[in-house]
Design a protein around this motif. Structure first.
Motif, PDB file in Angstrom:
ATOM      1  N   UNK A 197     -15.600  -0.530 -11.619  1.00 31.55           N
ATOM      2  CA  UNK A 197     -15.218   0.563 -10.735  1.00 31.55           C
ATOM      3  C   UNK A 197     -14.854   0.083  -9.333  1.00 31.55           C
ATOM      4  N   UNK A 198     -15.587  -0.932  -8.831  1.00 29.38           N
ATOM      5  CA  UNK A 198     -15.276  -1.429  -7.488  1.00 29.38           C
ATOM      6  C   UNK A 198     -13.933  -2.142  -7.482  1.00 29.38           C
ATOM      7  N   UNK A 199     -13.696  -2.967  -8.497  1.00 28.21           N
ATOM      8  CA  UNK A 199     -12.413  -3.654  -8.596  1.00 28.21           C
ATOM      9  C   UNK A 199     -11.286  -2.632  -8.722  1.00 28.21           C
ATOM     10  N   UNK A 200     -11.514  -1.583  -9.539  1.00 25.03           N
ATOM     11  CA  UNK A 200     -10.486  -0.557  -9.739  1.00 25.03           C
ATOM     12  C   UNK A 200     -10.149   0.146  -8.428  1.00 25.03           C
ATOM     13  N   UNK A 201     -11.188   0.491  -7.666  1.00 25.89           N
ATOM     14  CA  UNK A 201     -10.960   1.200  -6.403  1.00 25.89           C
ATOM     15  C   UNK A 201     -10.191   0.323  -5.421  1.00 25.89           C
ATOM     16  N   UNK A 202     -10.553  -0.937  -5.347  1.00 25.35           N
ATOM     17  CA  UNK A 202      -9.898  -1.827  -4.388  1.00 25.35           C
ATOM     18  C   UNK A 202      -8.487  -2.185  -4.849  1.00 25.35           C
ATOM     19  N   UNK A 203      -8.263  -2.243  -6.152  1.00 25.62           N
ATOM     20  CA  UNK A 203      -6.914  -2.488  -6.659  1.00 25.62           C
ATOM     21  C   UNK A 203      -6.011  -1.306  -6.330  1.00 25.62           C
ATOM     22  N   UNK A 204      -6.527  -0.091  -6.497  1.00 29.12           N
ATOM     23  CA  UNK A 204      -5.730   1.098  -6.134  1.00 29.12           C
ATOM     24  C   UNK A 204      -5.410   1.098  -4.645  1.00 29.12           C
ATOM     25  N   UNK A 205      -6.389   0.698  -3.837  1.00 31.00           N
ATOM     26  CA  UNK A 205      -6.189   0.649  -2.395  1.00 31.00           C
ATOM     27  C   UNK A 205      -5.118  -0.385  -2.037  1.00 31.00           C
ATOM     28  N   UNK A 206      -5.153  -1.544  -2.678  1.00 30.51           N
ATOM     29  CA  UNK A 206      -4.173  -2.597  -2.387  1.00 30.51           C
ATOM     30  C   UNK A 206      -2.771  -2.172  -2.825  1.00 30.51           C
ATOM     31  N   UNK A 207      -2.675  -1.541  -3.986  1.00 34.70           N
ATOM     32  CA  UNK A 207      -1.380  -1.059  -4.464  1.00 34.70           C
ATOM     33  C   UNK A 207      -0.825   0.001  -3.515  1.00 34.70           C
ATOM     34  N   UNK A 208      -1.711   0.852  -3.033  1.00 34.42           N
ATOM     35  CA  UNK A 208      -1.300   1.895  -2.087  1.00 34.42           C
ATOM     36  C   UNK A 208      -0.771   1.263  -0.798  1.00 34.42           C
ATOM     37  N   UNK A 209      -1.471   0.249  -0.286  1.00 30.53           N
ATOM     38  CA  UNK A 209      -1.017  -0.409   0.943  1.00 30.53           C
ATOM     39  C   UNK A 209       0.352  -1.047   0.753  1.00 30.53           C
ATOM     40  N   UNK A 210       0.575  -1.635  -0.423  1.00 30.15           N
ATOM     41  CA  UNK A 210       1.845  -2.285  -0.691  1.00 30.15           C
ATOM     42  C   UNK A 210       2.990  -1.272  -0.678  1.00 30.15           C
ATOM     43  N   UNK A 211       2.793  -0.154  -1.352  1.00 29.50           N
ATOM     44  CA  UNK A 211       3.834   0.872  -1.410  1.00 29.50           C
ATOM     45  C   UNK A 211       4.049   1.513  -0.041  1.00 29.50           C
ATOM     46  N   UNK A 212       2.956   1.723   0.691  1.00 31.11           N
ATOM     47  CA  UNK A 212       3.031   2.453   1.951  1.00 31.11           C
ATOM     48  C   UNK A 212       3.564   1.615   3.107  1.00 31.11           C
ATOM     49  N   UNK A 213       3.911   0.365   2.873  1.00 35.67           N
ATOM     50  CA  UNK A 213       4.521  -0.439   3.936  1.00 35.67           C
ATOM     51  C   UNK A 213       5.789   0.207   4.467  1.00 35.67           C
ATOM     52  N   UNK A 214       6.497   0.936   3.601  1.00 36.10           N
ATOM     53  CA  UNK A 214       7.753   1.561   4.011  1.00 36.10           C
ATOM     54  C   UNK A 214       7.542   2.908   4.689  1.00 36.10           C
ATOM     55  N   UNK A 215       6.331   3.464   4.618  1.00 36.46           N
ATOM     56  CA  UNK A 215       6.114   4.828   5.101  1.00 36.46           C
ATOM     57  C   UNK A 215       6.328   5.003   6.602  1.00 36.46           C
ATOM     58  N   UNK A 216       5.875   4.061   7.477  1.00 36.18           N
ATOM     59  CA  UNK A 216       6.135   4.246   8.913  1.00 36.18           C
ATOM     60  C   UNK A 216       7.613   4.345   9.242  1.00 36.18           C
ATOM     61  N   UNK A 217       8.454   3.566   8.551  1.00 33.14           N
ATOM     62  CA  UNK A 217       9.893   3.634   8.778  1.00 33.14           C
ATOM     63  C   UNK A 217      10.436   4.991   8.355  1.00 33.14           C
ATOM     64  N   UNK A 218       9.956   5.508   7.227  1.00 34.55           N
ATOM     65  CA  UNK A 218      10.388   6.823   6.764  1.00 34.55           C
ATOM     66  C   UNK A 218       9.949   7.911   7.739  1.00 34.55           C
ATOM     67  N   UNK A 219       8.728   7.771   8.247  1.00 37.95           N
ATOM     68  CA  UNK A 219       8.221   8.763   9.196  1.00 37.95           C
ATOM     69  C   UNK A 219       9.055   8.774  10.481  1.00 37.95           C
ATOM     70  N   UNK A 220       9.418   7.566  10.950  1.00 37.14           N
ATOM     71  CA  UNK A 220      10.242   7.484  12.150  1.00 37.14           C
ATOM     72  C   UNK A 220      11.620   8.083  11.929  1.00 37.14           C
ATOM     73  N   UNK A 221      12.206   7.829  10.737  1.00 34.17           N
ATOM     74  CA  UNK A 221      13.523   8.385  10.431  1.00 34.17           C
ATOM     75  C   UNK A 221      13.471   9.909  10.342  1.00 34.17           C
ATOM     76  N   UNK A 222      12.373  10.438   9.798  1.00 34.79           N
ATOM     77  CA  UNK A 222      12.237  11.886   9.711  1.00 34.79           C
ATOM     78  C   UNK A 222      12.131  12.503  11.101  1.00 34.79           C
ATOM     79  N   UNK A 223      11.367  11.860  11.987  1.00 34.57           N
ATOM     80  CA  UNK A 223      11.215  12.371  13.350  1.00 34.57           C
ATOM     81  C   UNK A 223      12.554  12.350  14.093  1.00 34.57           C
ATOM     82  N   UNK A 224      13.417  11.378  13.737  1.00 39.37           N
ATOM     83  CA  UNK A 224      14.725  11.269  14.387  1.00 39.37           C
ATOM     84  C   UNK A 224      15.786  12.149  13.729  1.00 39.37           C
ATOM     85  N   UNK A 225      15.394  12.905  12.695  1.00 41.33           N
ATOM     86  CA  UNK A 225      16.344  13.775  12.020  1.00 41.33           C
ATOM     87  C   UNK A 225      17.249  13.069  11.037  1.00 41.33           C
ATOM     88  N   UNK A 226      16.898  11.832  10.656  1.00 43.39           N
ATOM     89  CA  UNK A 226      17.729  11.051   9.751  1.00 43.39           C
ATOM     90  C   UNK A 226      17.250  11.137   8.304  1.00 43.39           C
TER      91      UNK A 226
END
Length: 275
Positions: A197-226
């Protein structure tokens, strides 16, 4: 306090604390013995500060740059510093070796003896730093990602580029080393649904961090109306899924060139996210 107490007090997961230590965002803890590290109030304060800066939308590279301007803490005695640096170097060598072997052989195929041999240390030294292969795996999840993406490319992607320029860099990084990214994603997916269970939780967290690397850029583009209004976290996951599917198609045969596929992906992204 030990790392478990630091995690509880600060509200930060242990794997994230180790990640911040590896990146130099946290001061090294005092080493009292093998696998015995002491953290203090300065670590709690720094973790809360990092959390606040991340809530403001700053990336880890920006946070590291900001923290680097702070006055240095008092230097510990030379002998203690050498012991600490030696232990840190051995730990880093073990993590690097483990990351390479997990990518090459998968979780089941990489045993502790092979990891120790690749790191140039004894098997007992590995167990001084890690309880076993499962803990070692979850500790080096972020290193797996960093092994695939050169530091120069990561710096470019975190330098505040326009959304489409950053998307091009990320897509190029993934498609140019797709076999490694697909292996890593498969490893994380298998671990995320495993029995530990601990490995599973941390693996999900790591996968989430990998995918979410692009999220700040998307958030900035949304704020700029792009970018079309919506949940940027879900956008990040959908775009990541599309990129992996494209890589799978390229791996099937040579009908499509990487440059052609990249152009199609960026056009798909542009049309799908347009306001």
């Amino acid at each position: 306090m030990k790392i478990a107490e630091l995690s509880r007090v600060s509200g930060t997961h242990r794997s994230t604390i180790h990640h911040y230590l590896d990146l130099g965002l946290l001061p090294r803890p005092e080493t009292l013995g093998p696998r015995l590290h002491h953290f203090g109030p300065e670590h709690v304060e720094r973790l809360r500060e990092i959390k606040a800066l991340r809530a403001q939308g700053l990336g880890l590279a920006e946070i590291r740059q900001r923290l680097a301007t702070r006055p240095r803490a008092r230097t510990p005695p030379r002998r203690q510093r050498r012991r600490r640096e030696g232990a840190t170097d051995r730990r880093a060598a073990i993590l690097d070796a483990a990351a390479r072997l997990f990518l090459d052989r998968g979780f089941e195929g990489a045993d502790v003896q092979s990891i120790a041999r690749a790191a140039g240390v004894g098997k007992a030294t590995v167990y001084q730093h890690f309880a076993g292969k499962s803990e070692l795996f979850v500790e080096c999840l972020d290193r797996l990602r960093f092994t695939l993406v050169p530091a120069s490319l990561r710096a470019q992607a975190q330098s505040g580029l326009p959304m489409m320029d950053e998307a091009r860099l990320r897509a190029q990084a993934v498609l140019s080393r797709f076999a490694g990214f697909r292996t890593m994603t498969n490893l994380l997916g298998a671990a995320a649904h495993g029995r530990d269970l601990e490995v599973a939780a941390r693996a999900r967290e790591a996968l989430h961090r990998m995918v979410m690397n692009a999220e700040p850029s998307l958030r900035g583009a949304m704020a700029a109306g792009e970018l079309r209004r919506g949940d940027t976290e879900l956008w990040a996951y959908m775009l990541w899924g599309a990129l992996l599917a494209l890589g799978d198609r390229l791996a099937l045969d040579d009908r499509y060139a990487q440059a052609e596929a990249l152009a199609v992906y960026l056009e798909f992204m542009r049309r799908a996210t347009a306001p």
